[in-house]
Write an enzyme that holds these catalytic residues in place. Structure first.
Site, short mmCIF file in Angstrom:
data_model
loop_
_atom_site.label_atom_id
_atom_site.label_comp_id
_atom_site.label_asym_id
_atom_site.label_seq_id
_atom_site.Cartn_x
_atom_site.Cartn_y
_atom_site.Cartn_z
N GLY A 71 -10.92 -24.49 -9.04
CA GLY A 71 -9.98 -25.25 -8.22
C GLY A 71 -10.16 -24.96 -6.74
CD GLN A 76 -19.42 -17.96 -8.65
OE1 GLN A 76 -20.53 -17.82 -8.13
NE2 GLN A 76 -19.24 -17.90 -9.95
CD GLU A 122 -11.10 -11.04 -4.95
OE1 GLU A 122 -12.34 -11.05 -4.78
OE2 GLU A 122 -10.51 -10.25 -5.68
#
Lengths: 420, 335, 155, 280
Positions: free
Chosen positions: B47, B90, B289
């Site tokens: 998402g 990613q 994060e």
């Protein structure tokens, strides 16, 4: 570097399907002839399963199968260690799955799940990580470690006595953080079936399809090439979809019944079937010289790993490595621990061990600034990492450390409005 | 009385698995006859928008538009393993793998094109705006699709497979010394709060968040990650707490485990700092994060600034704040 | 079984339902309209929002027989790729969509707000969207998207 | 399960006399309780199609509110805003837009949770409730009704609320953990006769400090017939804290709530007295 597409505000292609409600999440896919799986979970935090009686459940019309530990070929999974049962006969936390019911309708499956009788032999449980560290407390995973201390990471840099001697101001304080749930909007759901090739197909929402494939294959004794994990739209994850939740259970049911199996957690089930953010207890002692330079820091960090290892080692390692904050401190002694308890298992969550220590190290910075009578911004400016700085682990930051630029951008905003 | 305060929080975050764990991402690429391309990776888009990032990376490298790229991900029968969508890895890791794979497929195309254009080195060939041609000679170019099609008729297949591995080493078990992560990402946030001294309620009035992203591959998505991180940080600081009783969750519901609503999140000003990370794709590093880290500190420090109490255990509930205020009042009275 | 008739996304619809069936289940399981999501089952998250007679409600808290005679709009009845609703367009343009699970409910709440109040202020937008939880976006882009859709509506 | 959808109050009452049925108002609590298995009704009487139950009107010195008026309808009503500000305010913050569109004032009373948002304002405003059952019509003060156990006998329909229009000024404030979708941890509704700076009769009702919302007689006595000034406000705060302390006793939430109620009381005053109730 001159780029045209990179750096531009390209619209996300997937957004269209989502605004029209067309995007398929795992709960949105079905197959003809599918059955519904519902998990029976332990209400006790620590117990042995003496016996499971499925007779009553099986007698209910519409019930296709009830499976438990004995039906799982290789009954374990886990990201670091395979210490977590697919279906448990030894319970380490409330919510451990002990059986799964497959039935023609969801209503029947739910009703039948209530009829599965599990005879538990209750065992003493421990919920306080500091208590769990005591040597006389029964270890939850003796095969992994002889006590409940799963992991200890020390960081030693410089010389503490020298550091404290340089400190004109010392702040010593305890901090605590809480259990947090990811609370992603979409509860776990999946569809598992054996397809026309004879392959196990699991359509689900996960953070790592290839890991899921490996764990399903391992537990069911299949080749990787016979298992397909196909990720549908993921309704938020934040670390909560890293460990296996329902994947193996559903695949097992599909394998045993040769029927497509649909499973969908309620919100309550979801709370019990994924990890939590580690609560941490942190004791900090930080010293600075009167010119506002950090000179020494000691920290002890205890993370409640809960019932299973999951990523706890990596999480507490990350806590230790990041415990100083983005500041140069020449003398550092840090000890972090991951400790098993009978609480819900802790695992990955956005921030991954570095989220908890922020509370401690940034509170310490403000407390030191107050003692030193300098501003919170000033103390940070005097200590923050730059290119060439050395971290507590001795790592030299060779490039791309633009914290100074971040602070410069923030500085003009450090003014507050009026009280009312 | 409602008192205002501001607080600052800084944080850093080592991205990737770290500690020497093999942190590998992979990607397959195929350039099609019409000049569009498909990228296959195992990286799940949870998402946050990773697929869209890979499309931008591939498009940039091929001189195409983002919508010319199909990114298909996370189907184990089709896509290669790209590791977990976690550890803020990613954009960086799989982004690097995609870039490497695209470059590999592209170099086959360039080799072919160099021969076609009688150019002795591929250095003389460029891909731009859907065309392939000679650098510095705009008269000698052809649509990318035509070149790919030609190459195909000559038996060339513009496919590739690549992996990228992040650098990381295990730390010493006794001293913790080593270089466990790379790269690190940094950020700083400011929160302004208003604390009601009678009820202990904290309203967050404003958050300014500045994050280091190396290169913002998509500024919109960067801002979105920051705002999402801030909201989770606010929940962590003020609202959220799993209540346990003997290991049982007392609040396993969204009506009792409270996350912020649209009215609980203030105006968020998100900024990013771009100082290229030389090992990242186009200089990018991860943000997922780090975006939530400084918020807790900014809020807790702002509460102290507003009412002079230091909350040391999360969440900073109204109960804890009122209690701390009462203790402070007692101490002042003693003095 | 109870026979109910209602207008669903501008088309008449009749079916037999159980008295205790939720509208959410009827939409998803009987009518295959999967755009309406279940996030909590207790009216808290708003992912199952639908519009009934011009009002947004949580379809997990509505019994199917209650909607007899009503007009229902689900996300499937709002815009499509050829002609997206201004709210949908704005959500995509602004980048208000991340995981997308809350998105259908968000779009319906926003659409309903603008149908009633084409020029809402920030406070009104916030209140109108406060019954839809989102865990990804921090609401920032969502609120901006609603504002943009309202502004586009002006012209 | 039988499901009835009567068109009139008469039909509803008749059905209720024949079947052991549960009335379905907005459904935000009932449907949830059915889903979780907390309630298993034999039959349901859906009141949603009875238009007379949705009316909000002024007649003969009363503001009459049909039991099926939703929180959204009340919160958008100019009449409620003018005549019963405390209730209007409570309707703004209850649940979420979706919940307010569904939930009804009658359902709020019928379910009667300790934190029910609608009840403290109704108590403060001196509302009466008209009930219909097989025994016939009954008009009872909300205060009296809330002292009954069970609240309603089987088959009793809440017909409407009647708020006497005595020119009371009223206000309301609630304390939740967040700004929307918040269950009241404390709520205060105040209604007073106010002439210039002179306070006449005062009614203070509290929510979420006991099993049901309640009206404090002690506070009414202590605060009525006085000058409205700082001293009066401080007296009110002291009083309301005492009431909360007594009501909650040794409960875990007591220490916090008895402190926090001062802010909620002040905020409730501030909703209808200028200067936020801090200065008069």
């Amino acid at each position: 570097m001159n780029t045209t597409v990179v750096g531009s505000r390209v619209l996300r292609e997937d957004a269209w399907g989502k605004v029209f409600g067309q995007t398929k999440f795992p709960a949105d896919v079905n197959l003809p002839d599918q059955i519904y799986g519902v998990v029976v979970r332990s209400p006790y935090p620590h117990a042995r399963v003496r016996e499971i009686s499925i007779t009553q459940a099986m007698e209910m019309p519409g019930v296709v199968a009830v499976l438990s530990a004995k039906d799982v070929p290789h009954n374990s999974h886990g990201v670091l260690f395979r210490d977590q049962p697919v279906l448990a006969d030894y319970i380490r936390m409330v919510g451990d799955p002990v059986a799964v019911v497959g039935a023609e309708t969801l209503e029947i499956a739910r009703a039948a799940a209530k009829l599965v009788q599990v005879d538990y032999e209750l065992m003493p449980a421990v919920f306080d990580p500091e208590e769990a560290m005591l040597p006389e407390v029964l270890p939850l995973h003796p095969e992994l470690c002889p006590t409940n201390i799963l992991y200890h990471m020390p960081i030693r840099r410089g010389a503490m006595d020298k550091g404290w001697a340089l400190a004109d101001v010392v702040i010593e304080q305890d901090y605590r953080t809480q259990h947090i749930d990811h609370a992603f909007l979409q509860p776990e759901a999946l569809l598992a079936y054996v397809d026309e090739r004879g392959h196990m197909v699991v359509q689900t929402a996960t953070q790592y399809a290839h890991y899921d494939r490996g764990e399903i294959a391992h537990a069911l004794g299949l080749r990787f090439s016979q298992v397909q994990v196909k990720t549908l739209a993921v309704g938020g994850a934040f670390g909560g979809r890293e460990d296996i939740s329902l994947q193996i259970i559903a695949a097992l049911m599909a394998l045993k019944t040769l029927r497509p199996v649909k499973m969908e957690n309620t919100r309550e089930e979801s709370f019990y079937s994924h990890s939590k953010r580690h609560p941490m207890r942190m004791h900090y002692k930080t010293g600075a010289s009167k010119d506002g330079k950090l000179v020494a820091m000691e920290a002890k960090i205890i993370g409640d790993a809960g019932a299973y290892a999951s990523w706890s080692i990596n999480v507490l390692r990350k806590s230790a490595v990041h415990a100083t904050g983005p500041y140069e401190i020449p003398n550092v002694s840090i000890d972090s621990y991951a400790v098993f308890t009978n609480n819900p298992f802790s695992g990955a969550m956005r921030g991954f061990g570095a989220a908890q220590t922020v509370l401690a190290y940034e509170s310490q910075m403000d407390l030191l600034a107050k003692e030193l009578k300098i501003s919170p911004l000033e103390i940070r400016l005097r200590n923050h990492f730059r290119v060439g700085s050395t971290t507590a682990t001795g790592q030299v930051l060779t490039s791309s450390v633009p914290l100074d630029q971040c602070l410069a951008k923030i500085a003009p905003y450090l003014q507050k409005g009026e009280d009312t | 009385m409602k008192k205002r305060g501001i607080g600052i929080g800084c944080a850093w975050y080592g991205t990737g698995y770290g500690n020497g764990f093999p942190d590998v991402s992979s990607a397959f690429v195929e350039i099609h006859d019409d000049g569009s391309a498909t990228v296959l990776t195992g990286a799940v888009d949870v998402g946050q928008g990773s697929n869209s990032i890979y499309a931008q990376i591939a498009a940039e490298e091929l001189g195409l538009e983002s919508q010319d790229i199909c990114v298909y991900s996370a189907d184990t029968d089709v896509t290669p393993d790209s590791g977990t969508t976690a550890a803020t890895r990613q954009t960086y890791n799989t982004g690097n793998a995609v870039l490497k794979a695209v470059r590999q497929a592209k170099s086959r195309l360039l080799d072919y094109a160099a021969r076609e254009f009688s150019c002795p080195t591929i250095e003389g060939i460029e891909l731009k705006a859907g065309y392939i041609g000679i650098k510095g000679d705009p008269s000698r170019r052809m649509p990318l699709a035509d070149m790919v099609f030609k190459a195909r008729l000559h038996g060339q297949r513009l496919i590739s497979a690549e992996s990228s591995t992040a650098r990381s080493t295990p730390v010493d078990l006794e001293t913790g010394q080593g270089a466990p992560y790379w790269p690190y990402a940094f950020g700083s946030q400011m929160a302004e709060v208003e604390v009601d001294t009678e009820t202990g309620m904290v309203s967050v009035l404003k958050v300014v968040a500045v994050h280091d992203v190396g290169k913002a591959i998509n500024p919109t998505q960067v801002e979105a990650q920051i705002a999402g991180g801030v909201a989770q940080g606010l929940g962590y600081a003020l609202l959220e707490e799993l209540e346990l009783q003997e290991g049982r969750i007392k609040n396993p519901a969204l009506s009792s485990y409270l996350i912020p609503t649209a009215l609980d999140v203030p105006n968020i000003e998100a900024f990013f700092v771009e100082e290229a990370e030389e090992t990242g794709p186009f200089g990018a590093k991860g943000l997922g994060e780090p975006a939530m880290l400084p918020t807790v500190a900014a809020v807790i420090n702002a509460i102290d600034d507003a009412v002079g109490v230091r909350i040391t255990s999360l969440p900073a509930t109204p109960e804890k704040i009122l209690h701390a205020l009462a203790v402070k009042k007692e101490e002042l009275a003693k003095k | 079984m109870i026979e109910i008739k209602f207008v669903l996304n501008n088309k008449p619809c009749a079916l037999n339902v159980e008295a205790n069936e939720r509208l959410l289940d009827v939409l998803r399981n009987r009518l295959g309209l999967m755009g309406t999501k279940e996030g909590c089952g207790e009216g808290e998250c708003g992912a199952c929002t639908v519009i009934i007679d011009g009002k947004t409600v949580n379809s997990c808290l509505v019994l199917a027989p209650q909607v007899d005679g009503c007009q229902i709009t689900t996300i499937e009845g709002v815009g499509n790729r050829q002609s997206p609703h201004p709210v949908q367009k704005a959500f995509v343009q602004v980048g208000a969509v991340q995981c997308g699970f809350c998105t259908p409910g968000m779009v319906l709440s926003a659409k309903n707000l603008l149908d009633k109040n084409p020029q809402p202020n920030d406070k009104e937008i916030g209140v109108a969207m406060s019954g839809n939880l989102c865990r990804c976006t921090g609401y920032d882009k969502i609120l901006r998207a609603v504002k943009l859709a309202a502004e586009e509506g002006k012209g | 399960m039988n499901y009835f959808q009567p068109q009139t109050v008469g039909q509803a009452v008749n059905i209720a006399q024949t079947f052991e049925a549960t009335f379905l108002a907005g459904g935000t609590d009932l449907v949830l309780h059915m889903q979780t298995g907390k309630i298993h009704p034999n039959a349901i009487i859906d009141l949603g199609k009875i238009s007379e139950l949705k009316e909000i009107k002024e007649t003969d010195g009363y503001l009459e509110i049909g039991s099926m008026a939703t929180f959204a309808e009340l919160g958008q009503s100019e009449l409620v805003f003018q005549k019963a500000l405390a209730l209007w305010l409570a309707c703004q913050t209850m649940g979420s837009p979706q919940i307010r569109n569904q939930a009804t004032l009658g359902g709020n009373l019928g379910n009667c949770s300790p934190a029910a948002d609608g009840l403290p304002p109704l108590l403060a405003l001196g509302a009466e409730v008209r009930l219909i059952s097989r025994e016939g019509d009954e008009v009872v003060s909300l205060e009296t009704l809330l002292s009954r156990t069970p609240l309603l006998s089987q088959g009793t329909l809440i017909r409407e609320f009647r708020i006497p229009l005595k020119g009371l000024q009223s206000g309301f404030a609630k304390l939740g953990r967040r700004k929307a979708l918040a269950i009241a941890r404390l709520s205060v509704a105040i209604a007073i006769e106010l002439e210039d700076n002179r306070v006449g009769k005062v009614r203070v009702a509290l929510g979420a400090v006991g099993k049901r919302a309640y009206l404090s007689e002690i506070l009414a006595r202590e605060l009525s017939d006085q000058e409205l000034n700082e001293v009066w406000i401080e007296k009110g705060i002291e009083g309301v804290q005492r009431v909360v302390r007594e009501a909650l006793g040794a409960r875990a939430s007591a220490p916090y709530k008895r402190e926090a109620v001062s802010g909620v009381f002040r905020e409730a005053l501030g909703t209808f007295i200028p200067e936020g109730g801090t200065k008069v």
